[in-house]
Design an enzyme around this catalytic site. Structure first.
Site, short mmCIF file in Angstrom:
data_model
loop_
_atom_site.label_atom_id
_atom_site.label_comp_id
_atom_site.label_asym_id
_atom_site.label_seq_id
_atom_site.Cartn_x
_atom_site.Cartn_y
_atom_site.Cartn_z
N CYS A 82 19.14 34.83 -8.16
CA CYS A 82 20.17 35.11 -7.16
C CYS A 82 21.09 36.25 -7.63
CB CYS A 82 20.95 33.85 -6.80
SG CYS A 82 21.86 33.99 -5.25
N HIS A 200 17.70 29.59 -6.05
CA HIS A 200 18.25 28.85 -7.19
C HIS A 200 17.31 27.73 -7.67
CE1 HIS A 200 22.44 30.44 -7.19
NE2 HIS A 200 22.21 30.63 -5.91
N GLU A 202 17.29 26.42 -10.50
CA GLU A 202 18.04 25.56 -11.41
C GLU A 202 18.80 24.45 -10.69
OE1 GLU A 202 21.05 28.66 -10.13
OE2 GLU A 202 18.88 28.56 -10.48
#
Length: 225
Positions: A82, A200, A202
């Site tokens: 991102c 994202h 994560e």
């Protein structure tokens, strides 16, 4: 011994660290948070997390990290997610007033907040080339996500491998008429030792993108499909 740094100036750095530490690998790398040039000097690879790209660049500059990061990216494996993807691009559209410092490393042009504001964030299932268990979709979480506008490699640059695209039927409202080969559908790619995701990974509990980066780009355990 490999040492993977997570740039920890702003953004979702703790989530990236936890994801890499969960991986089951034949060779377990050290994972550290990077806030200073000395931290970076310990690393053999780096993850630049999501967050706010302008803020991250300003803090990097004030911390004396901007030029060391640019030098690191020239030769070492780096993954940007991102905001990290914005920082790793060659040029950016929609930068804040005063411009945007970039680190470079990946031969693309990118647009900040390309899919809209925070309230227009979305999730989609992605099918990812070369990932473990490829028949199981990966949930892409897009929060004020950037959009790849064009691929701009020179003849001397490594080739760009597209890892994942948004299917036209799952594009945000008003963009479903894009051709599936349009660069704006690209949400994950690799160029040499560098990897970029506009979403994202994560923020999920699915660590397959982290596994891909470590195996393919950092440890060189598997060649790309």
């Amino acid at each position: 011994m490999s040492c993977i740094g997570i740039l920890a100036l702003q953004g979702a750095f703790s989530e990236h660290k936890a994801a890499i530490q969960r991986l089951k690998l034949p060779v377990r790398p050290d994972v550290i948070l990077v806030r200073t040039p000395d931290d970076l000097a310990r690393c053999t690879a780096l993850v630049i997390p999501g967050g706010e790209s302008t803020t991250m660049a300003l803090v990097a500059q004030r911390s004396g990290l901007l030029e060391p990061l640019r030098e690191f990216i020239r030769t070492k494996p780096v993954w940007g997610t991102c905001a990290g993807a914005i920082l790793m691009s060659q040029s950016v559209v929609g930068a804040k007033k005063g411009g945007q410092e970039l680190l470079g490393g990946i031969s693309i042009s990118i647009a900040r907040n390309g899919w809209g504001s925070q309230i227009e964030s979305f999730e989609v299932p992605l099918h990812v080339e070369g990932m473990k268990d490829p028949t199981r979709a990966f949930t892409g979480i897009f929060i004020r996500a950037p959009v790849v506008l064009s691929l701009t490699p020179s003849e001397a640059d490594p080739s760009i491998q597209v890892i994942a695209r948004l299917p036209p039927a799952l594009l945000p409202h008003g963009l479903s008429d894009l051709d599936e080969s349009d660069p704006r559908t690209i949400v994950a790619l690799r160029q040499g030792l560098h990897m970029l995701t506009t979403f994202h990974p994560e923020l999920t509990q699915d660590d397959r993108f982290h596994d891909y980066f470590v195996r393919h780009c950092v440890l060189g355990l598997e060649s790309p499909s």
